[in-house]
Design a protein around this motif. Structure first.
Motif, PDB file in Angstrom:
ATOM      1  N   GLU A   1      45.496  65.415 -13.612  1.00 37.60           N
ATOM      2  CA  GLU A   1      46.595  64.479 -13.825  1.00 37.60           C
ATOM      3  C   GLU A   1      46.532  63.904 -15.236  1.00 37.60           C
ATOM      4  OE1 GLU A   1      47.106  61.501 -10.880  1.00 37.60           O
ATOM      5  OE2 GLU A   1      46.816  62.873  -9.192  1.00 37.60           O
ATOM      6  N   LEU A   2      47.688  63.848 -15.896  1.00 43.14           N
ATOM      7  CA  LEU A   2      47.773  63.217 -17.210  1.00 43.14           C
ATOM      8  C   LEU A   2      47.606  61.712 -17.027  1.00 43.14           C
ATOM      9  CD1 LEU A   2      48.406  63.402 -20.267  1.00 43.14           C
ATOM     10  CD2 LEU A   2      50.825  63.167 -19.662  1.00 43.14           C
ATOM     11  N   VAL A   3      46.518  61.160 -17.573  1.00 44.90           N
ATOM     12  CA  VAL A   3      46.237  59.742 -17.382  1.00 44.90           C
ATOM     13  C   VAL A   3      46.456  58.914 -18.642  1.00 44.90           C
ATOM     14  CG1 VAL A   3      44.628  60.126 -15.480  1.00 44.90           C
ATOM     15  CG2 VAL A   3      43.760  60.083 -17.837  1.00 44.90           C
ATOM     16  N   LEU A   4      46.392  59.569 -19.816  1.00 45.03           N
ATOM     17  CA  LEU A   4      46.548  58.825 -21.068  1.00 45.03           C
ATOM     18  C   LEU A   4      47.212  59.726 -22.108  1.00 45.03           C
ATOM     19  CD1 LEU A   4      45.923  56.112 -22.469  1.00 45.03           C
ATOM     20  CD2 LEU A   4      43.764  57.110 -23.232  1.00 45.03           C
ATOM     21  N   ASP A   5      48.314  59.249 -22.681  1.00 42.41           N
ATOM     22  CA  ASP A   5      49.059  59.990 -23.691  1.00 42.41           C
ATOM     23  C   ASP A   5      49.049  59.148 -24.968  1.00 42.41           C
ATOM     24  OD1 ASP A   5      50.731  61.618 -25.128  1.00 42.41           O
ATOM     25  OD2 ASP A   5      52.346  61.648 -23.652  1.00 42.41           O
ATOM     26  N   VAL A   6      48.221  59.555 -25.942  1.00 38.90           N
ATOM     27  CA  VAL A   6      48.050  58.791 -27.172  1.00 38.90           C
ATOM     28  C   VAL A   6      48.884  59.446 -28.270  1.00 38.90           C
ATOM     29  CG1 VAL A   6      46.414  57.951 -28.896  1.00 38.90           C
ATOM     30  CG2 VAL A   6      45.742  58.073 -26.483  1.00 38.90           C
ATOM     31  N   LYS A   7      49.940  58.782 -28.673  1.00 41.10           N
ATOM     32  CA  LYS A   7      50.852  59.354 -29.672  1.00 41.10           C
ATOM     33  C   LYS A   7      50.263  59.296 -31.083  1.00 41.10           C
ATOM     34  CE  LYS A   7      54.476  60.195 -26.985  1.00 41.10           C
ATOM     35  NZ  LYS A   7      54.001  59.702 -25.691  1.00 41.10           N
ATOM     36  N   HIS A   8      49.430  58.282 -31.352  1.00 41.70           N
ATOM     37  CA  HIS A   8      48.899  58.114 -32.710  1.00 41.70           C
ATOM     38  C   HIS A   8      47.399  57.825 -32.631  1.00 41.70           C
ATOM     39  CE1 HIS A   8      52.948  58.105 -34.342  1.00 41.70           C
ATOM     40  NE2 HIS A   8      53.280  57.222 -33.431  1.00 41.70           N
ATOM     41  N   MET A   9      46.600  58.886 -32.657  1.00 39.85           N
ATOM     42  CA  MET A   9      45.158  58.693 -32.717  1.00 39.85           C
ATOM     43  C   MET A   9      44.782  58.111 -34.075  1.00 39.85           C
ATOM     44  SD  MET A   9      43.552  61.832 -30.477  1.00 39.85           S
ATOM     45  CE  MET A   9      44.236  63.185 -31.430  1.00 39.85           C
ATOM     46  N   GLN A  10      43.679  57.380 -34.126  1.00 39.00           N
ATOM     47  CA  GLN A  10      43.410  56.500 -35.252  1.00 39.00           C
ATOM     48  C   GLN A  10      42.960  57.207 -36.530  1.00 39.00           C
ATOM     49  OE1 GLN A  10      44.362  53.574 -35.156  1.00 39.00           O
ATOM     50  NE2 GLN A  10      44.132  52.661 -33.158  1.00 39.00           N
TER      51      GLN A  10
END
Length: 310
Positions: free
Chosen positions: A272-281
């Motif tokens: 399951e997709l639990v975290l969608d990070v559009k802009h990693m640091q």
């Protein structure tokens, strides 16, 4: 979610095929059961075992091979071509071929198994024990520091963009703090000096069975070392890098998958997709891959698969 199922354990090293998997999307079609060469019945579909594989966007069926150890995913066109053949097929590299050597289908995703041996791994600020089914790792330095460069890395494996999959589980150490949550995760884009990397981890004690609403909201975490660790996000009220995970628990194997494309990271737990990070640091850069160990955790890892896009 496109769940996957174990369809047929072929276990034929001559054909270089171990197991065949279908997604529920593919199973919803009027297709042939490779075990019976007849159309699937509802009862046969219901009896299939759920697999710990996360299908890529275009993935319809998967085949695991022996040499090299890998998982090949095929799109709708490739899947249809494979199931249309009644004669024996063989896996060669990232393709499926006939006995005459004609290519039937080419994989859209090709995840190679990575050997976890003493010769293939390097530990930093953590212990390393090779087990029959994987490895065990416990922090040996920076004991009281959160989200640090304490990990076991794979020698010679460098990646900027790609897919990482593995199984992991954690236990609380006997002398753990009251705040211990069983932190365990992966590290990626680790620089040559071990001074910068990005990571994703889960907090198994905050998952299934946790009756504290605040803790349940923090089941997983993306972070970037140094600077952008969990305390930074909490201090500034940034919530985009954490999420709940309902399916995890202490001392249970969990399947984790990371899809990394430039600044975009998608993180899956148990399919399951639990975290969608559009802009990693961090600025995307090639780096090593590793298993990240954390405070108060006895960490176990196995079944590492990696697809390097660049």
């Amino acid at each position: 979610m496109n769940r996957t199922y174990i369809v047929l354990a072929v276990n034929n090293q001559e054909l270089n095929i171990e197991t065949i998997y279908f997604t529920d999307q593919f199973l919803s079609k009027d297709i042939i059961n490779p075990a019976t060469q007849a159309k699937y019945t509802p009862e046969e579909k219901a009896a299939l075992e759920v697999a710990a594989l996360t299908a890529p966007e275009k993935g319809q069926i998967a085949i695991s091979s022996y040499e090299p150890k890998a998982t090949l995913w095929f799109d709708e066109e490739g899947a249809g071509a494979i199931v249309a053949h009644t004669d024996a097929l063989t896996v060669k590299g990232n393709t499926v071929i006939t006995s005459e050597g004609k290519v039937v289908a080419t994989a859209v995703s090709y995840l190679k198994d990575i050997l976890l041996t003493a010769d293939n791994l390097t530990a930093l600020h953590t212990s390393l024990e090779i087990l029959e089914e994987g490895i065990k790792s416990v922090k040996t330095e920076k004991i009281q520091e959160d989200d640090t460069n304490s990990y076991v890395t794979v020698k010679g494996l460098v990646m900027k963009n790609g897919i990482i999959e593995c199984d992991m589980k954690s236990r609380l150490l006997p002398d753990c703090r009251e705040a211990a949550r069983g932190f365990i995760g992966i590290a990626f884009r680790i620089d040559e000096r071990d001074m910068e990397f990005e990571g994703f981890y889960i907090r198994p004690a905050n998952g299934r069975g946790c009756d504290n609403a605040f803790r349940r909201a923090h089941g997983c975490q993306y972070f970037a070392y140094p600077g952008y660790i969990w305390s930074y996000y909490r201090e500034f009220g940034i919530n985009d890098y954490e999420a709940p995970v309902e399916t995890i628990a202490l001392d249970e194997w969990v399947h984790v998958k990371a899809v990394l494309i430039d600044e975009h990271g998608q993180f899956y737990v148990n399919n399951e997709l639990v975290l969608d990070v559009k802009h990693m640091q961090h600025r995307p850069a090639p780096g090593r891959i590793g298993f990240n160990t954390h405070i108060d955790s006895e960490c176990f890892f196995k079944n590492l698969k990696v697809e390097i896009l660049d």
